[in-house]
Write a protein that holds these residues in place. Structure first.
Motif, PDB file in Angstrom:
ATOM      1  N   ARG A   1      26.473 102.991 -29.859  1.00  0.00           N
ATOM      2  CA  ARG A   1      26.252 102.012 -28.802  1.00  0.00           C
ATOM      3  C   ARG A   1      26.501 100.602 -29.323  1.00  0.00           C
ATOM      4  NH1 ARG A   1      22.883 101.052 -24.155  1.00  0.00           N
ATOM      5  NH2 ARG A   1      22.037  98.942 -24.167  1.00  0.00           N
ATOM      6  N   ILE A   2      27.301  99.835 -28.602  1.00  0.00           N
ATOM      7  CA  ILE A   2      27.547  98.442 -28.976  1.00  0.00           C
ATOM      8  C   ILE A   2      26.224  97.678 -28.953  1.00  0.00           C
ATOM      9  CG2 ILE A   2      28.480  96.274 -28.067  1.00  0.00           C
ATOM     10  CD1 ILE A   2      30.480  97.704 -29.727  1.00  0.00           C
ATOM     11  N   GLN A   3      25.963  96.921 -30.017  1.00  0.00           N
ATOM     12  CA  GLN A   3      24.720  96.190 -30.183  1.00  0.00           C
ATOM     13  C   GLN A   3      24.958  94.691 -30.086  1.00  0.00           C
ATOM     14  OE1 GLN A   3      22.590  97.532 -33.726  1.00  0.00           O
ATOM     15  NE2 GLN A   3      23.617  99.514 -33.611  1.00  0.00           N
ATOM     16  N   PRO A   4      23.883  93.905 -29.887  1.00  0.00           N
ATOM     17  CA  PRO A   4      24.038  92.448 -29.800  1.00  0.00           C
ATOM     18  C   PRO A   4      24.756  91.851 -31.009  1.00  0.00           C
ATOM     19  CG  PRO A   4      21.874  93.071 -29.012  1.00  0.00           C
ATOM     20  CD  PRO A   4      22.492  94.319 -29.556  1.00  0.00           C
ATOM     21  N   ARG A   5      24.499  92.382 -32.209  1.00  0.00           N
ATOM     22  CA  ARG A   5      25.161  91.832 -33.396  1.00  0.00           C
ATOM     23  C   ARG A   5      26.673  92.069 -33.329  1.00  0.00           C
ATOM     24  NH1 ARG A   5      23.947  96.278 -38.209  1.00  0.00           N
ATOM     25  NH2 ARG A   5      25.125  97.953 -37.210  1.00  0.00           N
ATOM     26  N   ASP A   6      27.084  93.172 -32.716  1.00  0.00           N
ATOM     27  CA  ASP A   6      28.503  93.469 -32.578  1.00  0.00           C
ATOM     28  C   ASP A   6      29.160  92.470 -31.629  1.00  0.00           C
ATOM     29  OD1 ASP A   6      28.003  95.754 -34.150  1.00  0.00           O
ATOM     30  OD2 ASP A   6      27.601  96.962 -32.352  1.00  0.00           O
ATOM     31  N   LEU A   7      28.505  92.222 -30.498  1.00  0.00           N
ATOM     32  CA  LEU A   7      29.049  91.268 -29.535  1.00  0.00           C
ATOM     33  C   LEU A   7      29.168  89.883 -30.167  1.00  0.00           C
ATOM     34  CD1 LEU A   7      27.188  92.220 -26.220  1.00  0.00           C
ATOM     35  CD2 LEU A   7      29.456  92.944 -27.008  1.00  0.00           C
ATOM     36  N   ALA A   8      28.149  89.488 -30.934  1.00  0.00           N
ATOM     37  CA  ALA A   8      28.167  88.177 -31.574  1.00  0.00           C
ATOM     38  C   ALA A   8      29.344  88.060 -32.543  1.00  0.00           C
ATOM     39  CB  ALA A   8      26.853  87.933 -32.302  1.00  0.00           C
ATOM     40  N   PHE A   9      29.548  89.089 -33.349  1.00  0.00           N
ATOM     41  CA  PHE A   9      30.643  89.040 -34.316  1.00  0.00           C
ATOM     42  C   PHE A   9      31.993  89.041 -33.621  1.00  0.00           C
ATOM     43  CE2 PHE A   9      33.843  90.757 -37.130  1.00  0.00           C
ATOM     44  CZ  PHE A   9      33.640  90.012 -38.290  1.00  0.00           C
ATOM     45  N   LEU A  10      32.127  89.838 -32.570  1.00  0.00           N
ATOM     46  CA  LEU A  10      33.400  89.959 -31.864  1.00  0.00           C
ATOM     47  C   LEU A  10      33.663  88.799 -30.912  1.00  0.00           C
ATOM     48  CD1 LEU A  10      33.139  93.771 -31.057  1.00  0.00           C
ATOM     49  CD2 LEU A  10      34.597  92.711 -32.799  1.00  0.00           C
TER      50      LEU A  10
ATOM     51  N   GLY B   1      38.899  90.169 -23.082  1.00  0.00           N
ATOM     52  CA  GLY B   1      39.870  89.133 -23.419  1.00  0.00           C
ATOM     53  C   GLY B   1      40.432  88.415 -22.220  1.00  0.00           C
ATOM     54  N   THR B   2      39.940  88.740 -21.004  1.00  0.00           N
ATOM     55  CA  THR B   2      40.384  88.055 -19.789  1.00  0.00           C
ATOM     56  C   THR B   2      39.177  87.741 -18.916  1.00  0.00           C
ATOM     57  OG1 THR B   2      40.664  90.008 -18.362  1.00  0.00           O
ATOM     58  CG2 THR B   2      42.495  89.457 -19.819  1.00  0.00           C
ATOM     59  N   THR B   3      39.399  86.919 -17.900  1.00  0.00           N
ATOM     60  CA  THR B   3      38.389  86.657 -16.883  1.00  0.00           C
ATOM     61  C   THR B   3      38.820  87.366 -15.599  1.00  0.00           C
ATOM     62  OG1 THR B   3      39.500  84.697 -15.997  1.00  0.00           O
ATOM     63  CG2 THR B   3      38.006  84.368 -17.870  1.00  0.00           C
ATOM     64  N   PRO B   4      37.901  87.552 -14.639  1.00  0.00           N
ATOM     65  CA  PRO B   4      38.292  88.177 -13.374  1.00  0.00           C
ATOM     66  C   PRO B   4      39.443  87.454 -12.677  1.00  0.00           C
ATOM     67  CG  PRO B   4      35.917  88.202 -13.568  1.00  0.00           C
ATOM     68  CD  PRO B   4      36.432  87.375 -14.712  1.00  0.00           C
ATOM     69  N   LYS B   5      39.433  86.119 -12.706  1.00  0.00           N
ATOM     70  CA  LYS B   5      40.520  85.380 -12.049  1.00  0.00           C
ATOM     71  C   LYS B   5      41.849  85.626 -12.762  1.00  0.00           C
ATOM     72  CE  LYS B   5      41.984  80.871 -10.337  1.00  0.00           C
ATOM     73  NZ  LYS B   5      43.398  81.157 -10.666  1.00  0.00           N
TER      74      LYS B   5
ATOM     75  N   LEU C   1      32.100  88.213 -28.031  1.00  0.00           N
ATOM     76  CA  LEU C   1      32.002  88.651 -26.645  1.00  0.00           C
ATOM     77  C   LEU C   1      30.617  88.358 -26.088  1.00  0.00           C
ATOM     78  CD1 LEU C   1      33.764  92.126 -26.964  1.00  0.00           C
ATOM     79  CD2 LEU C   1      34.736  90.054 -25.955  1.00  0.00           C
ATOM     80  N   THR C   2      30.537  88.065 -24.807  1.00  0.00           N
ATOM     81  CA  THR C   2      29.256  87.814 -24.153  1.00  0.00           C
ATOM     82  C   THR C   2      28.885  89.008 -23.283  1.00  0.00           C
ATOM     83  OG1 THR C   2      30.253  86.812 -22.187  1.00  0.00           O
ATOM     84  CG2 THR C   2      29.817  85.354 -24.069  1.00  0.00           C
ATOM     85  N   ARG C   3      27.628  89.058 -22.886  1.00  0.00           N
ATOM     86  CA  ARG C   3      27.198  90.118 -21.967  1.00  0.00           C
ATOM     87  C   ARG C   3      27.900  89.991 -20.622  1.00  0.00           C
ATOM     88  NH1 ARG C   3      22.866  93.395 -22.980  1.00  0.00           N
ATOM     89  NH2 ARG C   3      21.864  93.104 -25.011  1.00  0.00           N
ATOM     90  N   GLN C   4      28.224  88.775 -20.243  1.00  0.00           N
ATOM     91  CA  GLN C   4      28.973  88.582 -18.992  1.00  0.00           C
ATOM     92  C   GLN C   4      30.327  89.255 -19.073  1.00  0.00           C
ATOM     93  OE1 GLN C   4      28.502  86.447 -15.696  1.00  0.00           O
ATOM     94  NE2 GLN C   4      29.719  88.318 -15.661  1.00  0.00           N
ATOM     95  N   GLN C   5      31.009  89.120 -20.209  1.00  0.00           N
ATOM     96  CA  GLN C   5      32.310  89.764 -20.384  1.00  0.00           C
ATOM     97  C   GLN C   5      32.183  91.291 -20.379  1.00  0.00           C
ATOM     98  OE1 GLN C   5      33.133  87.251 -23.922  1.00  0.00           O
ATOM     99  NE2 GLN C   5      35.185  86.999 -23.062  1.00  0.00           N
ATOM    100  N   VAL C   6      31.107  91.788 -20.987  1.00  0.00           N
ATOM    101  CA  VAL C   6      30.879  93.233 -20.961  1.00  0.00           C
ATOM    102  C   VAL C   6      30.614  93.697 -19.529  1.00  0.00           C
ATOM    103  CG1 VAL C   6      29.440  95.129 -21.789  1.00  0.00           C
ATOM    104  CG2 VAL C   6      30.012  93.248 -23.325  1.00  0.00           C
ATOM    105  N   ASP C   7      29.891  92.900 -18.774  1.00  0.00           N
ATOM    106  CA  ASP C   7      29.605  93.259 -17.387  1.00  0.00           C
ATOM    107  C   ASP C   7      30.887  93.272 -16.565  1.00  0.00           C
ATOM    108  OD1 ASP C   7      27.533  93.869 -15.372  1.00  0.00           O
ATOM    109  OD2 ASP C   7      28.208  92.006 -14.440  1.00  0.00           O
TER     110      ASP C   7
END
Length: 328
Positions: free
Chosen positions: A93-102, A120-124, A104-110
């Motif tokens: 399972r991807i953990q907060p430390r993984d997102l921080a290193f990569l 690597g992209t936004t919805p727009k 990435l934000t929780r918004q991007q994961v959502d």
């Protein structure tokens, strides 16, 4: 090396110091590709999940708990509009430390979970990208159903396939910068509790070097386009180029259909569909990552799940589809 990777070489080098924790190299970096060799000595990569008993057990437990499906993907589908939190094919399972290193934000994961934007992209950006691709493929077409477009790669599935293992300290022994970043990321976590596969842009964030000693660039944005209509046009262009003696020896050796990956020859596609090439270059520049469209027959890539590494991009219900519509 692909056109996209050549163009992004400078970008990767310039971004290297920003791609992970700030660590100055303490020794000359020996370039080699992860899992190959250093100074002609074979460097053993970590065993695959099919070979490692611990990873195999982890996969079985993850499937039993419903964390991953039979293909090693997290439950959910584009039709349902949501999928589970990212896990690799062994249940990590991807953990907060993984997102921080990569980075990435929780918004991007959502966004990723809701099929609103690949990593690597936004919805727009993704909406504009998809709309412009639709115009390139089907601005005047009468049958949008003749074009099937699906996202592939780690930006679509968060983790790379099981042919790309998570790097180890031993594999990075010749690259002090990448090794130190890996240690900062994983700390004292034992290998059995680490990812089995590479999350999105792992090597880029580590500052790893490729087989030519160049910094690994951002992950590709992979698009698989399946269309008999386009394959027929590419075949005609291939025949014209061959008869005119304009195909390289490499093109002729690889053939019209790539023997290993089964996509249509990229030279034929580029010459048959120049607007698709322009589209890829434009979005590569906007996103700062290679954008790689690959062409297949309407049946899609063949099922190779029982061949070689078992990595296969054949059609699945859990695929991420891009809607193609006529703009007439």
């Amino acid at each position: 090396m692909s056109r996209q990777r050549l163009r992004l070489g400078v970008l990767a080098a310039a971004a290297l110091v920003l791609s992970g924790p700030s660590v100055a190299p303490t020794a000359a970096v020996t370039p080699w590709s992860v899992g190959t060799s250093v100074h002609a000595q074979t460097v053993r990569a970590s065993p695959s999940a099919d070979e490692d008993p611990g990873f195999a057990k982890r996969r079985q437990e993850a499937q039993a708990k419903g964390l991953i499906d039979a293909d090693g993907r997290v439950p959910g589908s584009q039709r349902e509009g949501i999928r589970a939190w990212p896990h690799d094919d062994t249940g990590y399972r991807i953990q907060p430390r993984d997102l921080a290193f990569l980075g990435l934000t929780r918004q991007q994961v959502d966004w990723w979970r809701r099929y609103q934007a690949p990593l690597g992209t936004t919805p727009k950006q993704f909406k504009d990208m998809s709309s412009s691709l639709s115009r390139v493929l089907c601005s005047d077409c009468k049958r949008p159903q003749d074009y099937d477009v699906r996202l592939q790669g780690s930006w679509a599935f968060f983790f790379s396939g099981r042919h790309k293992n998570f790097p180890t300290e031993r594999e990075l022994a010749g690259q002090p910068l990448a090794l130190e970043r890996l240690r900062q990321w994983m700390g004292s976590t034992p290998p059995s509790e680490r990812p089995a596969r590479r999350p999105f842009e792992t090597l880029y964030k580590l500052g790893a070097l490729d087989e030519n000693g160049q910094p690994v660039g951002p992950s590709d944005g992979d698009f698989h386009i399946s269309s008999d209509v386009m394959v027929a046009a590419a075949r005609q262009k291939w025949d014209e180029l061959r008869d005119a003696g304009k195909l390289t020896d490499e093109d002729l050796r690889k053939g019209f259909i790539h023997q290993k990956y089964s996509f249509v020859n990229r030279t034929a596609v580029r010459e048959a569909f120049p607007e698709l090439e322009k589209w890829a270059i434009m979005w590569e520049e906007r996103l700062g990552r290679p954008v790689a469209p690959s062409l297949f027959p309407s049946s899609g890539p063949p099922n190779k799940s029982q061949v070689g590494t078992g990595v296969s991009t054949h059609f699945r219900n859990s695929d991420w589809l891009v809607t193609v519509s006529s703009k007439r």
